[in-house]
Scaffold this motif. Structure first.
Motif: not given
Lengths: 216, 216, 216, 216
Positions: A34-35, A117, A119-121, A125, A130, A183, B31-35, B116-117, B119-122, B183-184
């Motif tokens: 997204a960023q 990272r 894929l996890h994130a 979506r 996957l 992480y 949603q994830g941080y940014a979304q 974990r998702r 932390l991995h992402a952000e 992955y999740a």
DNA sequence: TATGAATGAGCATTCATTCAT
DNA sequence: AATGAATGAATGCTCATTCAT
């Protein structure tokens, strides 16, 4: 247009697409899906923003294609690392350690880390990603299980469930790495990686060989 | 304002903060941080958007606090799962399996997976989070290493590097889970988890006990 | 918040919405739907762009609401112009001419011209608008037909199909105006309008009065 | 290049230009000026986008040329519809009705409707178009006025201002059609059109003939 | 303290137009 | 002459954040 120039042209098109995908993973890895902004990806690939859209339609599709390409490349490398196990020669331990070291080299590479990272994130979506074989970690596990099964048949290993053994081998390699890296942070020397690989093989062999593992 | 009402008020304030943080992890995880947008978090917490800002300053800080709270809670649960190893009684295998099962229950919980998702992402964009003890996976590894060291001293285990052994124990638990979950994605039955825990203990004991592991 | 201030606030909200809608028709009329940009509408209304979205959701909805409001206002004026026909007094010709002049005043107004232009241009893309009574020109025609039918009953007119007569009366008024204006270009003096209205009434009366109307 | 091939080539060029203009009105009519994109026009004409630019310079020019061509064609048809009025024979009413019916056929055609819509929508942004004789509705009105003047001279009609009478005749035809069609919507049976034409002629003759219109 | 309303900044996407072939 | 590819400029829309109440 001559055949040669046609070839050059289509070559140029492919090159540009490749450059864009390359820039894309770089930026996505750095910023997250997204960023990351398409403008930045275009800049990284040295093209104009609409060119990105001409080649890849969509931000989402750009992400998909970029991830898929990176995953394919990494998966191929990982598969190659298993080759030494098909005919391990006299020294099974050495073959396992070699495979382990090579897998860890890949696993610790910036590309691989970034890919995991992403894929996890974003996996939730982009569920279609996957499902790709080169993305699904079970693909590698299965390939490894095949090798282990052969080794079992030839009497080099003693195991009843090759899939489980393969999972465990991979776990013993990547688990400690992930744990120490926190992480997506700290990198790791090859020496550290080698130590992990050796310890993994020790445990693995002591579990799946008649005789206990030799002392260090 | 009476002392009682002041207390009630500050209690209400804390409750509202808690509700916001709770809504925050839920939404961030989805949603994830940014979304994730603050509006949605506010809605989930049934407050107005500016109230979120009043309590937590910033979207970034909101994320930090929410993640920290979730990590603390999970970490406490994980530590508790190690208790059975301090005085394992006669049956070490049973104690290890029990600990393994409990750790896997936590690891597979939706909260833990989501955390974990995130932390991995952000993680790279919130490096301060990665330094928190309850976030750093080495904290749990170290605590486990402590238990293993005691078991070594009391002769129940035979190992030279408790940290490494702890890493491997955790790896043998979570590695297969992560591998199978993709992955999740896919969730996992408790039966599957128990199988993984038992297999992990098998391997672990065969490596770190004098006698070979008992056959299944 | 007191009742008064609440009222003031909601009043302010309504005012702002009104200002936005007002700016919207102005800009849409000047630029057309697609060429008009929300930024410009916001500027015309002296608000920030997101405020427009807060109040009206969408560019499309903004268009719809603006057109609907303008159409309602114009339609009300047009209906009022028919009032003189309900009890026309002695001089039917004067009453008809007066109505005709008033209708032409409205028809030639900048608002009305712009509204018709917009409806012509975008009607197909906003079919729901065309269903609104105040937009459908048949609404006015029917209202006029009602008046004409009364005049027929009271013996002031001799006609068999009031709807057709109403259509023709309106056609004799607006047709020449539209023809001379070209496509939304040249404006027209009130003198010209009055001439058209008188001529329209002449033709209308000669067809639908004293001298027998031709049987169908 | 031989003269023949040159001729063939320029013929091909003209054909292609024609195809592009044809595609252009179609697409412009469907989408409006701003919403229509050159890419789509090129696709409709089965050529590449730059080819459109080669032939027609500009989107604006493309619009102009396309509209002009369509207007010329329609205008020629409309003029032809007036021919029957030059020497109307015994039955003036029949001649007028025939002219009226033919004009309404054209007026209700999809092409004409679309053209009017485009001119209404974009007239202000292409003022030069409005100056073209085939676009300006007064051109047809004047031509009709000429015929009416002849009919006055020969005593078939009694009128003092042929221009006004012509306007009114046209208004009585197209006004009811436009009113019933709403803004660019409902189509109309030829029967309906014929009824309107007959009613228009009734009113017209009762106004501009000494004696009341003859019964049928 | 809590909130409805307002805003500045940013981003994905589209499109008319131009090169190079 | 015709085209595939590339680009600069715009535009709709969202969102974190801040006022005024």
């Amino acid at each position: 247009m001559t055949a040669a120039s046609a070839h050059a042209a289509s070559r140029g098109r492919i090159d540009k697409r490749h450059a864009i995908l390359d820039a894309a993973i770089t930026v996505f890895a750095r910023q997250g899906y997204a960023q990351a902004c398409v403008k930045e990806i275009a800049a990284e690939a040295s093209v104009a923003k609409p060119t990105v859209y001409n080649h890849l339609t969509d931000k989402a599709n750009l992400f998909r294609q970029a991830v898929e390409a990176a995953a394919d490349a990494l998966h191929a490398e990982n598969l190659a690392a298993l080759d030494g196990l098909t005919r391990p020669g006299d020294d099974l331990r050495a073959a396992l350690e070699d495979t382990g070291r090579r897998l860890l080299r890949h696993h610790c590479s910036e590309r691989s880390t970034a890919l995991r990272r992403l894929l996890h994130a974003e996996g939730t979506r982009f569920p279609d990603l996957l499902g790709l074989p080169s993305v699904d970690p079970r693909t590698l596990a299965t390939a490894l299980a095949d090798r282990l099964a052969r080794l079992c048949v030839t009497g080099r290993l003693r195991l009843t469930d090759p899939d489980r053994a393969a999972e465990q081998f991979l776990a013993l390699l990547t688990g400690p790495v992930d744990l120490r890296s926190g992480y997506a942070g700290r990198s790791m020397t090859t020496g550290e990686q080698d130590g992990i690989a050796r310890a993994a093989v020790d445990v693995f062999l002591s579990a799946y060989t008649g005789s206990p593992a030799p002392p260090e």
